[in-house]
Design a protein around this motif. Structure first.
Motif, short mmCIF file in Angstrom:
data_model
loop_
_atom_site.label_atom_id
_atom_site.label_comp_id
_atom_site.label_asym_id
_atom_site.label_seq_id
_atom_site.Cartn_x
_atom_site.Cartn_y
_atom_site.Cartn_z
N ARG A 6 -8.23 4.79 4.33
CA ARG A 6 -9.31 3.83 4.62
C ARG A 6 -8.79 2.70 5.51
NH1 ARG A 6 -10.75 4.69 -0.86
NH2 ARG A 6 -9.62 2.80 -1.48
N HIS A 7 -7.57 2.24 5.22
CA HIS A 7 -6.97 1.17 6.03
C HIS A 7 -6.81 1.63 7.49
CE1 HIS A 7 -4.31 -2.18 7.08
NE2 HIS A 7 -3.51 -1.29 7.64
N MET A 65 0.83 -1.21 0.00
CA MET A 65 0.00 0.00 0.00
C MET A 65 0.86 1.26 0.00
SD MET A 65 -3.25 -0.45 2.54
CE MET A 65 -4.60 -1.55 2.16
N HIS A 77 -5.18 8.66 -4.85
CA HIS A 77 -6.04 7.51 -4.55
C HIS A 77 -5.28 6.43 -3.77
CE1 HIS A 77 -9.69 8.70 -6.66
NE2 HIS A 77 -8.92 9.22 -7.60
N SER A 78 -3.96 6.35 -3.97
CA SER A 78 -3.16 5.42 -3.16
C SER A 78 -3.17 5.85 -1.70
CB SER A 78 -1.72 5.38 -3.69
OG SER A 78 -1.68 4.86 -5.00
N ASN A 108 -6.43 4.95 -0.08
CA ASN A 108 -6.47 3.54 0.35
C ASN A 108 -5.85 3.39 1.73
OD1 ASN A 108 -7.71 2.60 -1.97
ND2 ASN A 108 -5.78 2.24 -3.04
#
Length: 253
Positions: free
Chosen positions: A234-235, A150, A227-228, A231
């Motif tokens: 969100r994690h 990620m 967008h990375s 992520n």
């Protein structure tokens, strides 16, 4: 007497004889004038070496104490950081501002006017504004727990910079939503109506933004890198997605 005992005795006697011979040789060497200066220098060097070893031992002890102190400071800093994070995430709502009628009552108006104001306040309660919710910054421990696939080449500072920009967009959006509609200019009123249209039953009571808000209030680009980072957020449970009507809403957790 057993043969093994006799061999041990012979070995012991031979060892003693060898030691005596070496002692006599060293004593004879020490009496030679040409070697006395060398032995004297060796003795001086041994004294200096002994002092150096003592200093090194003292320095090692001091470094051990300093290391223990730094570990205690680290634990204390981690505790303080945890408490600060908890306070940040649990800020109490702002207290309602005093009403005009209550201020008038304090300035010395008669009791009957105060009683007359009570029903009016009951009929028109002051609407308390909720504080605008912002996403907390990612901690160093959370960053380390993010899977390597990620993170890629993203750094801790880059991720938190995006968090701050997203918070800027959230604050900008909800300041407009908290304004009276009559005080808005035409462009701001258009933004207000767009914000209202984007709300759904799943976002009721939540604070969220969309990509259009990010473009409106920040300099961020909604590219692959952005967008990375989303992520990762969100994690780490900083945002969650609510999709609908071909729109992705980023809800602040």
């Amino acid at each position: 007497m057993a043969s093994s005992d006799l061999e041990d005795l012979c070995f012991h006697i031979n060892t003693k004889i060898s030691t005596i011979k070496k002692t006599l040789q060293l004593r004879n060497i020490g009496q030679e004038p040409s070697l006395k200066s060398v032995l004297c220098k060796i003795g001086q060097e041994m004294v200096v070496l002994h002092d150096l070893l003592n200093k090194m031992e003292t320095e090692v002890q001091q470094q051990k104490k300093l290391n223990a102190l730094l570990k205690e400071l680290q634990k204390s800093a981690e505790r303080e950081q945890g408490e600060a994070q908890h306070l940040r995430e649990n800020i109490p709502p702002h207290l309602p501002k005093p009403t005009q009628s209550s201020i008038t009552g304090l300035t010395g108006k008669c009791e009957e006017q105060g009683k007359a104001a009570e029903p009016e306040r009951a009929k028109k309660p002051i609407k308390e504004q909720r504080p605008i919710k912002e996403a907390a910054l990612i901690t160093a421990e959370e960053f380390e727990s993010v899977p390597a696939y990620m993170k890629g080449r993203l750094t801790y500072d880059q991720i938190n910079a995006v968090v701050q920009e997203m918070n800027k967009a959230v604050v900008g959006k909800y300041k407009i939503l908290h304004q009276p509609l009559k005080s808005m200019s035409a462009p701001v009123r258009n933004l207000y109506h767009r914000f209202i249209e984007e709300e759904t039953k799943d976002t009721k009571g939540e604070f969220f933004i969309v990509e259009a808000d990010i473009k409106e209030f920040t300099q961020l680009k909604a590219d692959k890198r952005f967008h990375s980072i989303l992520n990762i957020l969100r994690h780490c449970q900083r945002v969650r997605e609510v999709r609908g009507s071909r729109l992705v809403r980023y809800v602040i957790c």
